[in-house]
Enzyme design. Structure first.
Site, PDB file in Angstrom:
ATOM      1  N   ARG A 304       0.825  -1.254   0.153  1.00 43.02           N
ATOM      2  CA  ARG A 304       0.168   0.015  -0.031  1.00 43.02           C
ATOM      3  C   ARG A 304       0.911   1.309   0.015  1.00 43.02           C
ATOM      4  NH1 ARG A 304      -5.362   1.455   0.482  1.00 43.02           N
ATOM      5  NH2 ARG A 304      -6.184  -0.473   0.366  1.00 43.02           N
ATOM      6  N   GLU A 706     -10.413   4.809   6.704  1.00 47.86           N
ATOM      7  CA  GLU A 706      -9.026   5.509   6.900  1.00 47.86           C
ATOM      8  C   GLU A 706      -8.734   6.815   6.150  1.00 47.86           C
ATOM      9  OE1 GLU A 706      -8.109   1.447   4.824  1.00 47.86           O
ATOM     10  OE2 GLU A 706      -6.359   1.597   6.434  1.00 47.86           O
TER      11      GLU A 706
HETATM   12  N1  MTE Z   1     -13.472   3.788  13.840  1.00 49.62           N
HETATM   13  C1  MTE Z   1     -13.651   3.571  15.429  1.00 49.62           C
HETATM   14  N2  MTE Z   1     -14.395   4.393  16.017  1.00 49.62           N
HETATM   15  N3  MTE Z   1     -12.750   2.587  15.835  1.00 49.62           N
HETATM   16  C2  MTE Z   1     -12.004   1.932  15.039  1.00 49.62           C
HETATM   17  O1  MTE Z   1     -11.465   0.949  15.533  1.00 49.62           O
HETATM   18  N4  MTE Z   1     -10.868   1.518  12.720  1.00 49.62           N
HETATM   19  C3  MTE Z   1     -10.833   2.275  11.463  1.00 49.62           C
HETATM   20  C4  MTE Z   1     -11.785   2.999  10.778  1.00 49.62           C
HETATM   21  N5  MTE Z   1     -12.521   3.690  11.664  1.00 49.62           N
HETATM   22  C5  MTE Z   1     -11.975   2.208  13.637  1.00 49.62           C
HETATM   23  C6  MTE Z   1     -12.635   3.411  13.157  1.00 49.62           C
HETATM   24  C7  MTE Z   1     -10.098   1.375  10.521  1.00 49.62           C
HETATM   25  S1  MTE Z   1      -8.236   1.151  10.765  1.00 49.62           S
HETATM   26  C8  MTE Z   1     -10.559   0.803   9.489  1.00 49.62           C
HETATM   27  S2  MTE Z   1      -9.860  -0.020   8.343  1.00 49.62           S
HETATM   28  C9  MTE Z   1     -12.095   0.995   9.286  1.00 49.62           C
HETATM   29  O2  MTE Z   1     -12.766   1.771  10.256  1.00 49.62           O
HETATM   30  C10 MTE Z   1     -12.761  -0.233   9.304  1.00 49.62           C
HETATM   31  O3  MTE Z   1     -14.154  -0.151   9.135  1.00 49.62           O
HETATM   32  P1  MTE Z   1     -14.997   0.148   7.808  1.00 49.62           P
HETATM   33  O4  MTE Z   1     -14.379  -0.864   6.858  1.00 49.62           O
HETATM   34  O5  MTE Z   1     -16.312  -0.493   8.167  1.00 49.62           O
HETATM   35  O6  MTE Z   1     -14.896   1.586   7.557  1.00 49.62           O
HETATM   36  C1  QUE Z   2      -5.228  -3.382   2.638  1.00 52.26           C
HETATM   37  C2  QUE Z   2      -5.595  -3.974   3.940  1.00 52.26           C
HETATM   38  C3  QUE Z   2      -5.033  -5.140   3.950  1.00 52.26           C
HETATM   39  C4  QUE Z   2      -4.351  -5.832   2.928  1.00 52.26           C
HETATM   40  C5  QUE Z   2      -4.219  -5.065   1.860  1.00 52.26           C
HETATM   41  C6  QUE Z   2      -4.664  -3.538   1.827  1.00 52.26           C
HETATM   42  C7  QUE Z   2      -5.403  -6.078   4.894  1.00 52.26           C
HETATM   43  C8  QUE Z   2      -4.905  -7.591   5.021  1.00 52.26           C
HETATM   44  C9  QUE Z   2      -4.372  -8.153   3.973  1.00 52.26           C
HETATM   45  C10 QUE Z   2      -3.957  -9.330   3.673  1.00 52.26           C
HETATM   46  C11 QUE Z   2      -3.131  -9.667   2.538  1.00 52.26           C
HETATM   47  C12 QUE Z   2      -2.857 -10.999   2.383  1.00 52.26           C
HETATM   48  C13 QUE Z   2      -3.021 -12.034   3.184  1.00 52.26           C
HETATM   49  C14 QUE Z   2      -3.839 -11.659   4.230  1.00 52.26           C
HETATM   50  C15 QUE Z   2      -4.288 -10.459   4.539  1.00 52.26           C
HETATM   51  O1  QUE Z   2      -4.091  -7.153   2.984  1.00 52.26           O
HETATM   52  O2  QUE Z   2      -5.894  -5.785   5.933  1.00 52.26           O
HETATM   53  O3  QUE Z   2      -4.393 -12.730   4.941  1.00 52.26           O
HETATM   54  O4  QUE Z   2      -2.863 -13.387   2.858  1.00 52.26           O
HETATM   55  O5  QUE Z   2      -5.042  -8.447   6.065  1.00 52.26           O
HETATM   56  O6  QUE Z   2      -4.415  -2.900   0.701  1.00 52.26           O
HETATM   57  O7  QUE Z   2      -5.971  -3.611   5.170  1.00 52.26           O
HETATM   58 MO1  MOS Z   3      -7.794  -0.649   9.224  1.00 47.94          MO
HETATM   59  S1  MOS Z   3      -5.636  -0.378   9.383  1.00 47.94           S
HETATM   60  O1  MOS Z   3      -7.547  -1.580   7.530  1.00 47.94           O
HETATM   61  O2  MOS Z   3      -8.033  -2.119  10.333  1.00 47.94           O
END
Ligand code: MTE
Ligand code: QUE
Ligand code: MOS
Length: 752
Positions: A304, A706
């Site tokens: 990423r 995010e």
């Molecule tokens: N918001 C709250 N309140 N708590 C959380 O743990 N996690 C963040 C974001 N917002 C989070 C949050 C992260 S890292 C992600 S990837 C997304 O929520 C995941 O949820 P979504 O895919 O439903 O948006």
């Molecule tokens: C964003 C993510 C994830 C990602 C790629 C993204 C993620 C994740 C994995 C992943 C990739 C390969 C695997 C696996 C997980 O890729 O959260 O088990 O074999 O778990 O761009 O958030």
């Molecule tokens: Mo969020 S870092 O993809 O759990």
């Protein structure tokens, strides 16, 4: 907006994993962890610990019936260390006792003899020694070597980026109960129940169907419970299986801070080349990721980073090299943004330095180079929209960026020891798991015969409001009141093979699966009415719980229709599956349409710096954000505010400090500071980009979780601008976080 979860939260009635175990008689786990960063274990003496009354068992890797392996992407991480330890805090043994304190006391009485090996702590050192998690990767576009001769201005530099602790309110925890026939049920605080199920089954040597994982909600995850909730669930399950009793593990805050992974620190070197008019022609960058001692999600995170090399901009000649550098720190893991923020910080630093050299404001370069529809990203995908530019223009029109900057300059002239700084951060973040197979979800919808609805998906509710969004989808597709709909816990026996709730795509994927399930049931309801009224299903519509045919009311409403359909022996449940269409990525050539779409935005930050003390405050954050056709604007606003604050914290006050032997020194909340309400921007204004476009998210929405994290970068560069206003000739160093201490040192040390 009144919502089921919100009501439970304010009344203190919502349950978290540990609450669900309350009152149950169970055993408790403490973990014996490594105090050495890199060593051979030459001896361990458990004798004293075993003698302590109340200790039920002590288990090491020898007691694992299956495979002692928790590495999800790369199998390189043992649940319990075998002969060697690779970071401070690595689990070596688990001690099970009648109380947590007893287990801890027993753990403290165990002597481990280490034969020390040389540790590596920095990614640059690891890189020089060839200590990698996986082979380094390079993305390229155009002709980087040929491009420099056409550049009028070339700048080189480096950027050091710090990590970040997740600080979810609920620490890592799990409990497990044995089930008949040798199985186990695990209650886990995990973003990824299927990963918990699969890994636990592997540890126990069981098929996945013998391990049931249930997750009600998390007190925050932020990526920290995507991979790293798994070992605690597996430990509880292991002890429960062997001892045939329910077993709980709850980390204390200090343990959680010391033994769980964080956002990856990065070291980076860049070279950027521009034409006189400000067009960026070439960008050559090297990312050295501090992955820690084992793979965890580091390779996906690095990917990423590579994918966000050029941020919101079009750059025709690019080379981006990135390496997962293996060090002897705790394995770092997913954290909101997943490697994207680090890439953007390096690029924005390069742009900032180039602007300085050209003697212009960085915002001029930012605006000039924004990616437009049809522009190619270094991974070969074309930008599908002009929304980067639209957000920027809407921000400029609404707030007048030049005017804000001019006012700050004027103010600075009359304030010798205080300086204001202003900076802009354009955002472009790719939505989809970059590992294509993860872009799938399932949803199980039951319409009960009284007209109420239950739903379970693979999505984990962790405060981000995904369940409220899913209920909104059901309410819209059926056109029924949202109070009829209940979200059940996420459970591997109801939804199998689920992806982690991550990559901001939880609501997109599970929302779409839910839409399909509802459409399926709706088509059966319509067919029933059409059959009864001898018309075609297209004539039938449900609107605000009324059943219409050809636009006219019929004898049915939602409840009576559901009841009649049930008596006619027609199914009222559906299990639907959704897979994001079209996306692909070819790792051999590092090209592909990796994302379903991008999320865009623009933020303007104003800060006020006290140049005698080094302290600062954020005066305002002004944001234009592209949320598509938002399903739930209250939640989306909350997500933006929370993400912005985490983004600011990462780059300003949140500092992880390690001792010489690799021990975390900032292991409590008095030494690791996160932004509180007093540090929040005095003003946060958020406006959504007007949008009537179709979008790949549920009901034409866009992912929100995010992307807004990256707006925090605006504050970092606003601070740099304020420092520069005080010391115009300062040699700016990019070394995050920019704590007040560092600001003060930079103001009074001589860098020139
Ligand atoms: N918001 C709250 N309140 N708590 C959380 O743990 N996690 C963040 C974001 N917002 C989070 C949050 C992260 S890292 C992600 S990837 C997304 O929520 C995941 O949820 P979504 O895919 O439903 O948006
Ligand atoms: C964003 C993510 C994830 C990602 C790629 C993204 C993620 C994740 C994995 C992943 C990739 C390969 C695997 C696996 C997980 O890729 O959260 O088990 O074999 O778990 O761009 O958030
Ligand atoms: Mo969020 S870092 O993809 O759990």
């Amino acid at each position: 907006m009144k919502d089921y979860d919100v009501l439970l939260h304010v009344k203190g009635e919502s349950e978290f994993t540990a609450d669900r175990a309350a009152g149950m008689e169970m055993l408790h786990i403490a973990i014996l962890t490594s105090t050495s960063a890199h060593a051979k274990i030459s001896a361990i003496n458990f004798d004293d610990a075993r003698k302590i009354p109340g200790v039920a068992g002590i288990f090491t890797e020898k007691d694992i019936p299956g495979n002692n392996e928790i590495g999800n992407i790369i199998a390189d991480e043992p649940l319990l260390a075998k002969n060697e330890v690779h970071h401070v805090g690595q689990p070596i043994a688990i001690i099970v006792a009648e109380s947590r304190d007893l287990a801890k006391k027993a753990a403290n009485s165990i002597r481990v003899v280490y034969e020390e090996l040389p540790p590596i702590f920095t990614p640059r050192e690891a890189h020089a020694k060839g200590s990698f998690i996986a082979p380094p990767r390079t993305f390229s576009l155009g002709d980087i070597e040929g491009a420099w001769k056409n550049c009028d201005c070339i700048v080189e530099g480096s950027v050091e980026i710090g990590g970040q602790e997740h600080l979810y309110l609920e620490t890592q925890n799990a409990f497990a109960t044995p089930k008949e026939g040798g199985g186990v049920k695990v209650y886990s605080s995990s973003q990824s129940p299927t990963a918990v199920q699969k890994t636990t089954a592997g540890i126990l040597g069981l098929p996945m169907h013998q391990v049931e994982v249930d997750v009600l909600r998390l007190g925050g995850g932020f990526g920290g419970k995507e991979d790293q909730a798994t070992p605690y669930a597996a430990m509880a399950a292991l002890a429960a299986m062997i001892l045939k009793k329910p077993v709980q593990i709850v980390l204390k805050r200090e343990e959680d801070l010391c033994i769980t992974g964080k956002r990856h620190p990065y070291s980076s070197d860049y070279k950027i080349g521009l034409k006189k008019d400000g067009t960026i022609l070439a960008y050559d960058v090297k990312f050295f990721q501090n992955s820690g001692a084992s793979a965890d999600l580091s390779t996906a995170i690095l990917e990423r980073t590579l994918l966000h090399t050029t941020g919101s901009y079009f750059i025709p000649n690019v080379r981006s090299y990135a390496a997962c550098c293996r060090t002897n720190l705790v394995p770092n893991t997913a954290y909101r943004g997943f490697g994207g923020p680090q890439a953007m910080l390096v690029l924005e630093s390069a742009i900032w330095k180039a602007a300085e050299k050209l003697g212009i404001n960085p915002v001029v370069l930012q605006k000039k180079n924004l990616s437009k529809k049809g522009d190619e990203f270094p991974y070969g995908m074309k930008n599908l929209s002009d929304n980067a530019i639209k957000c920027f223009e809407q921000a400029d029109k609404k707030y007048d960026i030049a005017d804000i900057m001019e006012n700050a300059n004027k103010w600075n002239e009359s304030h010798p020891s205080k300086k204001k700084g202003v900076a802009v951060m354009p955002l472009c973040f790719g939505i989809s798991f970059t590992s294509t197979f993860l872009n799938q979800a399932s949803s199980l919808v039951h319409v009960y015969n009284d007209g109420s609805v239950g739903v379970t998906t693979g999505a984990i509710e962790m405060g981000q409001g995904v369940n409220a969004k899913i209920r909104t989808v059901i309410s819209r597709v059926f056109s029924i009141d949202i109070s009829r709909i209940k979200s059940e816990s996420t459970n591997t026996t109801r939804n199998a093979n689920t992806s982690p709730t991550a990559a901001s795509s939880g609501a997109d994927l599970n929302g779409n699966a839910t839409r399909i399930a509802c459409e399926d049931i709706l088509s059966r309801l319509k067919a029933f009415v059409a059959d009864q009224l001898e018309t075609s299903p297209e004539q039938v519509e449900i609107k605000n719980e009324k059943v219409l045919c050809g636009g006219k009311e019929t004898k049915w409403n939602w409840t009576s229709l559901v009841n009649d359909v049930y008596f006619s022996r027609i199914g009222l449940s559906s299990l639907a599956h959704y897979a994001t269409p079209k996306i692909f990525f070819d790792k051999k050539i590092e090209k592909g349409d990796a994302f379903a779409y991008h999320t865009f935005g623009t933020a303007i930050a104003e800060v006020n710096l006290d140049c005698l003390r080094g302290t600062y405050e954020v005066e305002s954050m002004k944001i234009i954000h592209d949320a598509g056709q938002s399903i739930h604007s209250v939640i989306d606003r909350g997500q933006i505010e929370g993400a912005v604050l985490q983004g600011i914290g990462w780059l300003t006050m949140e500092e992880l400090v390690y001792g010489k032997t690799g021990k975390l020194l900032t292991k409590d909340l008095s030494s690791y500071k996160i932004p509180d309400i007093y540090f929040s921007p005095k003003e946060i204004s958020i406006e959504f980009l007007e949008s009537d476009e179709p979008n790949a998210g549920a009901l034409n929405s866009k992912a929100i979780g995010e992307p807004p994290f990256m707006y925090g970068l605006a504050v970092y560069f606003a601070l740099q601008n304020a420092i520069k206003a005080f010391r115009p000739k300062i040699n700016t160093i990019f070394d995050t976080p920019l704590t007040p201490e560092k600001v003060l040192l930079s103001l009074f040390n001589d860098h020139q």
